[in-house]
Each structure stands twice: as structure tokens, then as C-alpha cells.
Design a protein around this motif. Structure first.
Motif, PDB file in Angstrom:
ATOM      1  N   PRO A 188      31.542  76.966 -44.267  1.00 51.19           N
ATOM      2  CA  PRO A 188      30.363  77.637 -44.819  1.00 51.19           C
ATOM      3  C   PRO A 188      30.678  78.665 -45.916  1.00 51.19           C
ATOM      4  N   ASN A 189      31.902  79.082 -46.051  1.00 55.34           N
ATOM      5  CA  ASN A 189      32.226  80.128 -47.024  1.00 55.34           C
ATOM      6  C   ASN A 189      32.618  79.571 -48.383  1.00 55.34           C
ATOM      7  N   SER A 190      32.786  78.266 -48.534  1.00 55.09           N
ATOM      8  CA  SER A 190      33.131  77.729 -49.849  1.00 55.09           C
ATOM      9  C   SER A 190      32.008  76.813 -50.298  1.00 55.09           C
ATOM     10  N   GLY A 191      31.618  76.920 -51.526  1.00 52.29           N
ATOM     11  CA  GLY A 191      30.548  76.113 -52.073  1.00 52.29           C
ATOM     12  C   GLY A 191      29.251  76.890 -52.187  1.00 52.29           C
ATOM     13  N   CYS A 192      28.303  76.296 -52.807  1.00 52.99           N
ATOM     14  CA  CYS A 192      27.005  76.918 -53.064  1.00 52.99           C
ATOM     15  C   CYS A 192      26.229  77.043 -51.760  1.00 52.99           C
ATOM     16  N   PRO A 193      25.793  78.238 -51.399  1.00 55.89           N
ATOM     17  CA  PRO A 193      25.069  78.415 -50.139  1.00 55.89           C
ATOM     18  C   PRO A 193      23.578  78.062 -50.237  1.00 55.89           C
ATOM     19  N   LEU A 194      23.086  77.837 -51.430  1.00 53.97           N
ATOM     20  CA  LEU A 194      21.660  77.536 -51.605  1.00 53.97           C
ATOM     21  C   LEU A 194      21.388  76.060 -51.287  1.00 53.97           C
ATOM     22  N   ILE A 195      20.349  75.830 -50.514  1.00 58.04           N
ATOM     23  CA  ILE A 195      20.043  74.486 -50.044  1.00 58.04           C
ATOM     24  C   ILE A 195      18.892  73.904 -50.859  1.00 58.04           C
ATOM     25  N   GLY A 196      19.025  72.642 -51.211  1.00 62.44           N
ATOM     26  CA  GLY A 196      17.940  71.922 -51.875  1.00 62.44           C
ATOM     27  C   GLY A 196      17.609  72.483 -53.225  1.00 62.44           C
ATOM     28  N   ARG A 197      16.302  72.699 -53.490  1.00 58.47           N
ATOM     29  CA  ARG A 197      15.867  73.171 -54.813  1.00 58.47           C
ATOM     30  C   ARG A 197      16.077  74.674 -55.008  1.00 58.47           C
ATOM     31  N   GLN A 198      16.566  75.315 -53.983  1.00 60.18           N
ATOM     32  CA  GLN A 198      16.907  76.726 -54.172  1.00 60.18           C
ATOM     33  C   GLN A 198      18.079  76.851 -55.135  1.00 60.18           C
ATOM     34  N   CYS A 199      18.948  75.848 -55.129  1.00 61.47           N
ATOM     35  CA  CYS A 199      20.090  75.833 -56.029  1.00 61.47           C
ATOM     36  C   CYS A 199      19.581  75.556 -57.442  1.00 61.47           C
ATOM     37  N   PRO A 200      19.893  76.387 -58.413  1.00 59.70           N
ATOM     38  CA  PRO A 200      19.361  76.186 -59.769  1.00 59.70           C
ATOM     39  C   PRO A 200      19.828  74.879 -60.401  1.00 59.70           C
ATOM     40  N   LEU A 201      21.033  74.437 -60.091  1.00 59.92           N
ATOM     41  CA  LEU A 201      21.497  73.183 -60.672  1.00 59.92           C
ATOM     42  C   LEU A 201      20.712  71.999 -60.118  1.00 59.92           C
ATOM     43  N   LYS A 202      20.423  72.016 -58.822  1.00 63.63           N
ATOM     44  CA  LYS A 202      19.655  70.941 -58.211  1.00 63.63           C
ATOM     45  C   LYS A 202      18.199  71.000 -58.665  1.00 63.63           C
ATOM     46  N   ALA A 203      17.662  72.193 -58.832  1.00 66.07           N
ATOM     47  CA  ALA A 203      16.286  72.352 -59.290  1.00 66.07           C
ATOM     48  C   ALA A 203      16.131  71.850 -60.713  1.00 66.07           C
ATOM     49  N   ASP A 204      17.152  71.968 -61.536  1.00 66.11           N
ATOM     50  CA  ASP A 204      17.073  71.488 -62.918  1.00 66.11           C
ATOM     51  C   ASP A 204      17.063  69.966 -62.993  1.00 66.11           C
ATOM     52  N   LYS A 205      17.553  69.295 -61.941  1.00 66.20           N
ATOM     53  CA  LYS A 205      17.583  67.841 -61.946  1.00 66.20           C
ATOM     54  C   LYS A 205      16.200  67.239 -61.708  1.00 66.20           C
ATOM     55  N   GLY A 228      31.232  76.274 -59.395  1.00 63.66           N
ATOM     56  CA  GLY A 228      31.835  75.135 -60.050  1.00 63.66           C
ATOM     57  C   GLY A 228      30.941  74.599 -61.155  1.00 63.66           C
ATOM     58  N   PRO A 229      31.468  73.727 -62.007  1.00 61.15           N
ATOM     59  CA  PRO A 229      30.671  73.170 -63.110  1.00 61.15           C
ATOM     60  C   PRO A 229      29.571  72.260 -62.563  1.00 61.15           C
ATOM     61  N   PRO A 230      28.545  71.989 -63.382  1.00 57.96           N
ATOM     62  CA  PRO A 230      27.411  71.192 -62.909  1.00 57.96           C
ATOM     63  C   PRO A 230      27.802  69.806 -62.400  1.00 57.96           C
ATOM     64  N   ASP A 231      28.825  69.175 -62.986  1.00 56.82           N
ATOM     65  CA  ASP A 231      29.201  67.846 -62.521  1.00 56.82           C
ATOM     66  C   ASP A 231      30.054  67.886 -61.254  1.00 56.82           C
ATOM     67  N   ASN A 232      30.607  69.048 -60.913  1.00 62.78           N
ATOM     68  CA  ASN A 232      31.393  69.212 -59.692  1.00 62.78           C
ATOM     69  C   ASN A 232      30.925  70.487 -59.009  1.00 62.78           C
ATOM     70  N   HIS A 233      29.791  70.375 -58.309  1.00 68.05           N
ATOM     71  CA  HIS A 233      29.157  71.546 -57.698  1.00 68.05           C
ATOM     72  C   HIS A 233      29.089  71.328 -56.196  1.00 68.05           C
ATOM     73  N   PRO A 234      30.102  71.745 -55.447  1.00 71.00           N
ATOM     74  CA  PRO A 234      30.094  71.493 -53.999  1.00 71.00           C
ATOM     75  C   PRO A 234      29.124  72.426 -53.282  1.00 71.00           C
ATOM     76  N   TYR A 235      28.587  71.913 -52.190  1.00 69.67           N
ATOM     77  CA  TYR A 235      27.682  72.702 -51.357  1.00 69.67           C
ATOM     78  C   TYR A 235      28.422  73.179 -50.117  1.00 69.67           C
ATOM     79  N   ALA A 236      27.950  74.270 -49.561  1.00 70.18           N
ATOM     80  CA  ALA A 236      28.540  74.787 -48.330  1.00 70.18           C
ATOM     81  C   ALA A 236      28.200  73.836 -47.196  1.00 70.18           C
ATOM     82  N   THR A 237      29.128  73.632 -46.298  1.00 68.17           N
ATOM     83  CA  THR A 237      28.916  72.760 -45.147  1.00 68.17           C
ATOM     84  C   THR A 237      29.079  73.566 -43.877  1.00 68.17           C
ATOM     85  N   ARG A 238      28.701  72.974 -42.759  1.00 70.21           N
ATOM     86  CA  ARG A 238      28.864  73.673 -41.485  1.00 70.21           C
ATOM     87  C   ARG A 238      30.343  73.868 -41.156  1.00 70.21           C
ATOM     88  N   ALA A 239      31.130  72.887 -41.548  1.00 67.57           N
ATOM     89  CA  ALA A 239      32.563  72.993 -41.273  1.00 67.57           C
ATOM     90  C   ALA A 239      33.215  74.084 -42.128  1.00 67.57           C
TER      91      ALA A 239
END
Length: 161
Positions: free
Chosen positions: A17-34, A4-15
Motif C-alpha cells: 500500500p505504500n508504493s504507487g498512486c493511492p487514489l482509486i479510479g477517477r480520483q487519480c488525475p491520470l485516470k480521470a484524463d483518460k 511515475g510517468p503516465p505510461d507507467n503509473h502503478p497503483y497502490a495494492t493491498r500487498a
């Protein structure tokens, strides 16, 4: 961008897990850029800057008065040590440490009361000297008697449980 775009970037959840970014925290490049870059200059000074503080003593104490005060404190400590030794000797076979502690406490309370009485006497004498009268009038006598009675009442409250 895959998730998804940087302003709408959903993360994978336990409920889900197959939709959204699977990278947690700063592993996600968009979050690391912040996070801020520490390689840029943010306006810090080139050389160290220290805060200067000015400390002034509130009251200058006369060296003679300081020596007298210290001598009085030392005499008080020596008197307490002598009294403690005498009480230990007296109560050696009569109840031990508990009786010595009680007697020490009582003696310290009496010393405090005597110190208070001495301070009150000094203030009464100073008040009489400041008034300048050789013979006090009836009102000042009533004030002295009233302050003395008040001091005795306060001391009784301190002694009587």
C-alpha cells in the motif's frame, strides 16, 4: 507524476500500500484524463433525426371473411361455455372439479379432431373438384383411401395414450 510517468503509473495494492498512486479510479488525475470529455462536439446532428419505418400488412383480409371467422370463433366459445356449464351440473355430486376438468379436456380434444377431419374432407373435395373427373379412376381412389387411412391413424394416435 509523483508516482511515475503516465505510461507507467502503478497503483497502490493491498500487498504493497505504500508504493504507487493511492487514489482509486477517477480520483487519480491520470485516470480521470483518460475518460472522454463531454464538452466537445463529436459530430452529432443539430436537430433530432428519426428512423423512418414502413409497415405493410402481409395479407389483406376480406372484411366478410374476417366477420365469418370471428363469428365461428364466438360460436365455438359459446359452445364450450354451454358444455362447461352442462358438465358442472352433471358432475356436481359425482367428483367435482377434477371430473369436470377431465370431461372438458376430452370434449376439447374431440372438437379438435372433428375440426381436423372437416379440414381433411374439404381438401379431399377440393382435390376431386380440381381433377375435374366426374368418376375418379383407380389410382385417385387409392390415394383418397390412403390419405383417409393416414388421417384416421393420426387421430387414433392423438386419442389413444
Amino acid at each position: 507524476e509523483k508516482y511515475g510517468p503516465p505510461d507507467n503509473h502503478p497503483y497502490a495494492t493491498r500487498a504493497n500500500p505504500n508504493s504507487g498512486c493511492p487514489l482509486i479510479g477517477r480520483q487519480c488525475p491520470l485516470k480521470a484524463d483518460k475518460t472522454p470529455s463531454y464538452h466537445e462536439d463529436y459530430g452529432y446532428p443539430d436537430k433530432p433525426v428519426y428512423a423512418a419505418s414502413n409497415i405493410t400488412k402481409a395479407e389483406t383480409e376480406d372484411p366478410g371473411a374476417k366477420a365469418l371467422r370471428e363469428a365461428a370463433e364466438l360460436a365455438k366459445v359459446n359452445k364450450a361455455n354451454e358444455r362447461s356449464n352442462a358438465l358442472k351440473t352433471h358432475y356436481k355430486n359425482k367428483g367435482g372439479v377434477r371430473e369436470v376438468a377431465k370431461a372438458n379436456g376430452s370434449c376439447e380434444e374431440m372438437d379438435d379432431l372433428m375440426d381436423k377431419m372437416e379440414e381433411l374432407q374439404i381438401t379431399w373435395i377440393e382435390a376431386r373438384i380440381e381433377s375435374g373427373d366426374s368418376a375418379p379412376d383407380a389410382d385417385s381412389k387409392k390415394q383418397e383411401v390412403g390419405s383417409f387411412a393416414k388421417a384416421l391413424h393420426n387421430m387414433k394416435l392423438a386419442v389413444i395414450p
